[in-house]
Design a protein around this motif. Structure first.
Motif, short mmCIF file in Angstrom:
data_model
loop_
_atom_site.label_atom_id
_atom_site.label_comp_id
_atom_site.label_asym_id
_atom_site.label_seq_id
_atom_site.Cartn_x
_atom_site.Cartn_y
_atom_site.Cartn_z
N MET A 17 0.85 -1.19 0.00
CA MET A 17 0.00 0.00 0.00
C MET A 17 0.89 1.24 0.00
SD MET A 17 -2.98 -1.42 0.00
CE MET A 17 -4.01 0.00 0.31
N PHE A 18 0.71 2.10 -0.97
CA PHE A 18 1.58 3.26 -1.15
C PHE A 18 0.91 4.59 -0.81
CE2 PHE A 18 3.02 -0.06 -4.09
CZ PHE A 18 4.33 -0.19 -3.68
N GLY A 19 -0.38 4.53 -0.48
CA GLY A 19 -1.09 5.76 -0.15
C GLY A 19 -1.42 5.84 1.32
N SER A 20 -2.50 6.54 1.63
CA SER A 20 -2.86 6.77 3.03
C SER A 20 -3.83 5.72 3.57
CB SER A 20 -3.49 8.16 3.19
OG SER A 20 -4.63 8.29 2.36
N VAL A 21 -4.55 5.01 2.69
CA VAL A 21 -5.48 3.99 3.17
C VAL A 21 -4.71 2.74 3.58
CG1 VAL A 21 -7.38 4.86 1.77
CG2 VAL A 21 -5.91 3.06 0.86
N ALA A 52 -8.98 -6.29 -3.78
CA ALA A 52 -7.81 -7.09 -3.42
C ALA A 52 -7.81 -8.42 -4.18
CB ALA A 52 -7.80 -7.34 -1.91
N SER A 53 -8.97 -9.02 -4.34
CA SER A 53 -9.07 -10.26 -5.11
C SER A 53 -8.62 -10.05 -6.55
CB SER A 53 -10.51 -10.79 -5.10
OG SER A 53 -10.92 -11.15 -3.80
N GLY A 54 -9.06 -8.93 -7.13
CA GLY A 54 -8.66 -8.63 -8.50
C GLY A 54 -7.17 -8.41 -8.64
N VAL A 55 -6.58 -7.68 -7.70
CA VAL A 55 -5.14 -7.44 -7.74
C VAL A 55 -4.37 -8.77 -7.70
CG1 VAL A 55 -3.19 -6.47 -6.46
CG2 VAL A 55 -5.29 -5.13 -6.72
N CYS A 56 -4.76 -9.65 -6.81
CA CYS A 56 -4.05 -10.93 -6.64
C CYS A 56 -4.27 -11.86 -7.82
CB CYS A 56 -4.49 -11.61 -5.34
SG CYS A 56 -4.02 -10.74 -3.84
N LEU A 57 -5.50 -11.98 -8.27
CA LEU A 57 -5.79 -12.88 -9.39
C LEU A 57 -5.09 -12.43 -10.67
CD1 LEU A 57 -9.60 -13.57 -8.80
CD2 LEU A 57 -7.73 -15.23 -8.60
N TYR A 58 -5.07 -11.14 -10.91
CA TYR A 58 -4.42 -10.65 -12.13
C TYR A 58 -2.89 -10.75 -12.04
CZ TYR A 58 -8.45 -9.14 -14.78
OH TYR A 58 -9.60 -9.11 -15.54
N GLU A 59 -2.35 -10.66 -10.84
CA GLU A 59 -0.92 -10.89 -10.70
C GLU A 59 -0.59 -12.36 -11.00
OE1 GLU A 59 3.20 -10.76 -9.94
OE2 GLU A 59 1.71 -9.29 -10.64
N ALA A 60 -1.42 -13.27 -10.52
CA ALA A 60 -1.22 -14.68 -10.83
C ALA A 60 -1.34 -14.92 -12.34
CB ALA A 60 -2.23 -15.54 -10.07
N ARG A 61 -2.32 -14.27 -12.95
CA ARG A 61 -2.50 -14.41 -14.41
C ARG A 61 -1.31 -13.82 -15.16
NH1 ARG A 61 -4.55 -17.92 -17.08
NH2 ARG A 61 -6.37 -17.87 -15.72
N ARG A 62 -0.78 -12.67 -14.70
CA ARG A 62 0.37 -12.05 -15.34
C ARG A 62 1.57 -12.97 -15.30
NH1 ARG A 62 5.01 -9.96 -14.38
NH2 ARG A 62 4.86 -10.45 -12.17
N GLN A 63 1.80 -13.59 -14.13
CA GLN A 63 2.94 -14.50 -14.00
C GLN A 63 2.80 -15.70 -14.94
OE1 GLN A 63 3.88 -15.58 -9.96
NE2 GLN A 63 3.71 -13.47 -9.20
#
Length: 246
Positions: free
Chosen positions: A218-222, A230-241
């Motif tokens: 996390m790079f911002g204030s939240v 979060a599910s989308g971030v993780c699933l797309y990282e798995a797909r990218r790999q």
């Protein structure tokens, strides 16, 4: 065949596109004459569908919400895989699964199904108890993904996770305090991404059955992301790999 109500343009149009024969009848708001409604009526007539005109009040009472957009369909259950063994046996290539531990908001579930479909996940797995079911609200938010992504509920999530391990599927739990980040994990092989509930995160047994814990930087204030994001971030990282290794 057991019937259910689905509503909203995305959900109803997706069902007509993927399995028109399962739709028994469609109720539409007789006062709507816009292009979107005309396109849906055209698709329904092309499939020889029975169309019933109804007022807004009747549609509200049918589905218990005003967010139906003027269209409600009565349809049979789809024959998506509902058994985990059946699903895994049919997958060609390394499985990519999303496990939701105790998601109680139907809007979050619908959004998770939508990102699972977009990332090409083979199924979403969740416990039967202490979690929202795949109701009409979740199906609407899913924008058609409830018709394409198997949603498999299990009696004992910890046992199911151990069974996935026996099939050489690695379980990647998400946690804010994990030492390893998502981008340091190798998820190109058989993988299941495990997400905790909206407020409390993963339960103790769920966490203990994960092979690897990862965090999303996390790079911002939240401090954290919504579970569907979060599910989308993780699933797309798995797909990218996976695409990088193809």
């Amino acid at each position: 065949m057991k019937s259910k109500l689905i509503f909203g343009f995305h959900a109803v149009t997706a069902r007509l596109r993927h399995e028109a024969s399962s739709v028994e009848e469609i109720y539409i708001d007789a006062s709507r004459h816009d292009r979107r409604m005309q396109d849906l009526i055209h698709a329904a007539k092309a499939a020889n569908m029975r169309i019933i005109h109804a007022d807004d009040q009747r549609l509200d009472s049918m589905v218990g919400t005003r967010r139906h957009q003027g269209v409600v369909a009565k349809a049979g259950e789809l024959s998506l895989a509902r058994n985990l063994d059946e699903l895994l046996d049919a997958i060609d290539g390394p499985p990519l699964l999303l496990i939701l531990d105790g998601i109680t908001d139907p809007h979050n579930l619908g959004a998770c199904l939508r990102v699972a479909d977009g990332a090409g996940a083979h199924a979403v797995i969740a416990p039967k108890d202490r979690a929202v079911g795949l109701n009409a609200t979740a199906a609407k938010v899913a924008s058609g993904a409830a018709e394409t992504v198997p949603y498999i509920t299990v009696t004992n999530l910890a046992r199911t996770m151990r069974e996935l391990k026996e099939r050489d599927i690695w379980l990647y739990g998400t946690s804010d305090d994990a030492e390893k980040t998502l981008y340091q994990a190798d998820m190109a092989g058989p993988a299941a991404i495990v997400m905790g509930s909206e407020g409390e995160g993963m339960r103790r047994l769920t966490r203990e059955n994960c092979d690897v814990l990862v965090s999303i930087p996390m790079f911002g204030s939240v401090e954290s992301l919504n579970v569907s994001v979060a599910s989308g971030v993780c699933l797309y990282e798995a797909r990218r790999q996976r695409m990088a290794k193809a």
